[in-house]
Design a protein around this motif. Structure first.
Motif, PDB file in Angstrom:
ATOM      1  N   ASN A 121       2.997  16.600  -4.067  1.00  0.00           N
ATOM      2  CA  ASN A 121       3.590  15.322  -4.442  1.00  0.00           C
ATOM      3  C   ASN A 121       5.111  15.320  -4.480  1.00  0.00           C
ATOM      4  O   ASN A 121       5.726  14.340  -4.890  1.00  0.00           O
ATOM      5  CB  ASN A 121       3.024  14.901  -5.806  1.00  0.00           C
ATOM      6  CG  ASN A 121       1.549  14.607  -5.689  1.00  0.00           C
ATOM      7  OD1 ASN A 121       1.163  13.625  -5.095  1.00  0.00           O
ATOM      8  ND2 ASN A 121       0.729  15.504  -6.219  1.00  0.00           N
TER       9      ASN A 121
ATOM     10  N   GLU B 108       0.104  21.158  -7.177  1.00  0.00           N
ATOM     11  CA  GLU B 108       0.257  19.713  -7.392  1.00  0.00           C
ATOM     12  C   GLU B 108       1.696  19.271  -7.128  1.00  0.00           C
ATOM     13  O   GLU B 108       1.950  18.216  -6.543  1.00  0.00           O
ATOM     14  CB  GLU B 108      -0.171  19.345  -8.815  1.00  0.00           C
ATOM     15  CG  GLU B 108      -0.247  17.873  -9.089  1.00  0.00           C
ATOM     16  CD  GLU B 108      -1.389  17.163  -8.389  1.00  0.00           C
ATOM     17  OE1 GLU B 108      -1.359  15.922  -8.342  1.00  0.00           O
ATOM     18  OE2 GLU B 108      -2.309  17.822  -7.869  1.00  0.00           O
TER      19      GLU B 108
ATOM     20  N   GLY C  68       2.495   1.689  -3.343  1.00  0.00           N
ATOM     21  CA  GLY C  68       1.515   2.185  -4.295  1.00  0.00           C
ATOM     22  C   GLY C  68       1.281   3.679  -4.157  1.00  0.00           C
ATOM     23  O   GLY C  68       1.174   4.400  -5.153  1.00  0.00           O
ATOM     24  N   ARG C  69       1.206   4.158  -2.911  1.00  0.00           N
ATOM     25  CA  ARG C  69       1.035   5.599  -2.680  1.00  0.00           C
ATOM     26  C   ARG C  69       2.244   6.377  -3.187  1.00  0.00           C
ATOM     27  O   ARG C  69       2.106   7.442  -3.788  1.00  0.00           O
ATOM     28  CB  ARG C  69       0.797   5.882  -1.199  1.00  0.00           C
ATOM     29  CG  ARG C  69      -0.613   5.583  -0.732  1.00  0.00           C
ATOM     30  CD  ARG C  69      -0.905   6.170   0.647  1.00  0.00           C
ATOM     31  NE  ARG C  69       0.078   5.838   1.654  1.00  0.00           N
ATOM     32  CZ  ARG C  69       0.028   4.767   2.444  1.00  0.00           C
ATOM     33  NH1 ARG C  69      -0.975   3.928   2.360  1.00  0.00           N
ATOM     34  NH2 ARG C  69       0.971   4.542   3.340  1.00  0.00           N
TER      35      ARG C  69
ATOM     36  N   GLU D 207       4.357   5.503  -5.584  1.00  0.00           N
ATOM     37  CA  GLU D 207       4.346   5.491  -7.048  1.00  0.00           C
ATOM     38  C   GLU D 207       3.287   6.452  -7.595  1.00  0.00           C
ATOM     39  O   GLU D 207       3.524   7.125  -8.597  1.00  0.00           O
ATOM     40  CB  GLU D 207       4.121   4.068  -7.563  1.00  0.00           C
ATOM     41  CG  GLU D 207       5.318   3.171  -7.317  1.00  0.00           C
ATOM     42  CD  GLU D 207       5.046   1.697  -7.588  1.00  0.00           C
ATOM     43  OE1 GLU D 207       3.872   1.328  -7.846  1.00  0.00           O
ATOM     44  OE2 GLU D 207       6.013   0.919  -7.539  1.00  0.00           O
ATOM     45  N   GLN D 208       2.161   6.520  -6.923  1.00  0.00           N
ATOM     46  CA  GLN D 208       1.104   7.438  -7.349  1.00  0.00           C
ATOM     47  C   GLN D 208       1.570   8.894  -7.208  1.00  0.00           C
ATOM     48  O   GLN D 208       1.348   9.717  -8.096  1.00  0.00           O
ATOM     49  CB  GLN D 208      -0.165   7.197  -6.544  1.00  0.00           C
ATOM     50  CG  GLN D 208      -1.330   8.037  -7.004  1.00  0.00           C
ATOM     51  CD  GLN D 208      -2.579   7.749  -6.201  1.00  0.00           C
ATOM     52  OE1 GLN D 208      -2.536   7.590  -4.985  1.00  0.00           O
ATOM     53  NE2 GLN D 208      -3.701   7.694  -6.888  1.00  0.00           N
ATOM     54  N   ARG D 209       2.230   9.200  -6.097  1.00  0.00           N
ATOM     55  CA  ARG D 209       2.746  10.559  -5.897  1.00  0.00           C
ATOM     56  C   ARG D 209       3.805  10.894  -6.947  1.00  0.00           C
ATOM     57  O   ARG D 209       3.847  12.013  -7.465  1.00  0.00           O
ATOM     58  CB  ARG D 209       3.322  10.726  -4.493  1.00  0.00           C
ATOM     59  CG  ARG D 209       2.237  10.812  -3.422  1.00  0.00           C
ATOM     60  CD  ARG D 209       2.819  11.023  -2.051  1.00  0.00           C
ATOM     61  NE  ARG D 209       3.407  12.360  -1.961  1.00  0.00           N
ATOM     62  CZ  ARG D 209       4.256  12.733  -1.019  1.00  0.00           C
ATOM     63  NH1 ARG D 209       4.612  11.877  -0.067  1.00  0.00           N
ATOM     64  NH2 ARG D 209       4.739  13.950  -0.986  1.00  0.00           N
ATOM     65  N   GLN D 210       4.672   9.937  -7.263  1.00  0.00           N
ATOM     66  CA  GLN D 210       5.696  10.172  -8.281  1.00  0.00           C
ATOM     67  C   GLN D 210       5.057  10.439  -9.638  1.00  0.00           C
ATOM     68  O   GLN D 210       5.481  11.342 -10.373  1.00  0.00           O
ATOM     69  CB  GLN D 210       6.653   8.981  -8.365  1.00  0.00           C
ATOM     70  CG  GLN D 210       7.550   8.863  -7.166  1.00  0.00           C
ATOM     71  CD  GLN D 210       8.319   7.552  -7.136  1.00  0.00           C
ATOM     72  OE1 GLN D 210       7.933   6.550  -7.727  1.00  0.00           O
ATOM     73  NE2 GLN D 210       9.435   7.553  -6.411  1.00  0.00           N
ATOM     74  N   ALA D 211       4.033   9.679  -9.968  1.00  0.00           N
ATOM     75  CA  ALA D 211       3.335   9.864 -11.245  1.00  0.00           C
ATOM     76  C   ALA D 211       2.630  11.219 -11.299  1.00  0.00           C
ATOM     77  O   ALA D 211       2.661  11.913 -12.327  1.00  0.00           O
ATOM     78  CB  ALA D 211       2.342   8.730 -11.474  1.00  0.00           C
ATOM     79  N   ARG D 212       2.019  11.609 -10.195  1.00  0.00           N
ATOM     80  CA  ARG D 212       1.328  12.902 -10.157  1.00  0.00           C
ATOM     81  C   ARG D 212       2.329  14.052 -10.257  1.00  0.00           C
ATOM     82  O   ARG D 212       2.070  15.067 -10.911  1.00  0.00           O
ATOM     83  CB  ARG D 212       0.487  13.014  -8.893  1.00  0.00           C
ATOM     84  CG  ARG D 212      -0.733  12.086  -8.932  1.00  0.00           C
ATOM     85  CD  ARG D 212      -1.543  12.224  -7.699  1.00  0.00           C
ATOM     86  NE  ARG D 212      -2.114  13.582  -7.704  1.00  0.00           N
ATOM     87  CZ  ARG D 212      -3.253  13.896  -7.147  1.00  0.00           C
ATOM     88  NH1 ARG D 212      -3.973  12.986  -6.511  1.00  0.00           N
ATOM     89  NH2 ARG D 212      -3.702  15.127  -7.186  1.00  0.00           N
TER      90      ARG D 212
ATOM     91  N   GLU E  90       0.831  -1.206   0.000  1.00  0.00           N
ATOM     92  CA  GLU E  90       0.000   0.000   0.000  1.00  0.00           C
ATOM     93  C   GLU E  90       0.868   1.259   0.000  1.00  0.00           C
ATOM     94  O   GLU E  90       0.624   2.200  -0.753  1.00  0.00           O
ATOM     95  CB  GLU E  90      -0.914  -0.010   1.224  1.00  0.00           C
ATOM     96  CG  GLU E  90      -1.886   1.132   1.263  1.00  0.00           C
ATOM     97  CD  GLU E  90      -2.786   1.061   2.483  1.00  0.00           C
ATOM     98  OE1 GLU E  90      -2.938   2.104   3.135  1.00  0.00           O
ATOM     99  OE2 GLU E  90      -3.304  -0.027   2.782  1.00  0.00           O
TER     100      GLU E  90
END
Length: 126
Positions: free
Chosen positions: A122, A118, A14-15, A17-22, A11
């Motif tokens: 992130n 943003e 995943g968070r 990776e999501q922050r890196q993508a954002r 988890e």
């Protein structure tokens, strides 16, 4: 307990990776808005970059052309550079006439403010 630890790790990963993508998505928008000429783009294009390191600010270009822009454009570019290198970015902000975050916030239009917000949400270091 072991499975619970793995689930928590997955988890958290995943968070992250999501922050890196954002962050990367916002960074790409910022590069487009600030002007690709101010960045060393090592990917095929801004949109095809898969890592922020493929879109680093160009020290030479930014230093030469910062004050050729409107005050708002210079402030936005300086703010972007702050995420890459905070000391350099702060010096750029001061040169552009924005010594603090409140002055910057009052200057940027909604689109550029959204990019900076943003990035703040992130940012995990360069």
């Amino acid at each position: 307990m072991h499975l619970n630890a793995r689930a928590r790790y997955a988890e958290a990963k995943g968070r992250l990776e999501q922050r890196q993508a954002r962050f990367l998505a916002a960074w790409k928008r910022g590069v487009h808005l600030a002007g690709e000429d101010c960045f060393d783009i090592t990917a095929v294009s801004v949109d095809r970059a898969i890592d922020k390191d493929q879109l680093r600010p160009s020290l030479d270009s930014v230093e030469v052309h910062l004050l050729d822009r409107s005050r708002g454009e210079a402030a936005f570019l300086a703010a972007l550079c702050s995420f890459f290198n905070s000391q350099w970015g702060q010096a750029l902000l001061e040169r552009a006439g924005y010594p603090n975050l409140c002055d910057l916030a009052a200057t940027l239009d909604a689109e550029r403010s959204a990019v900076i917000a943003e990035l703040f949400l992130n940012y995990q270091g360069w």
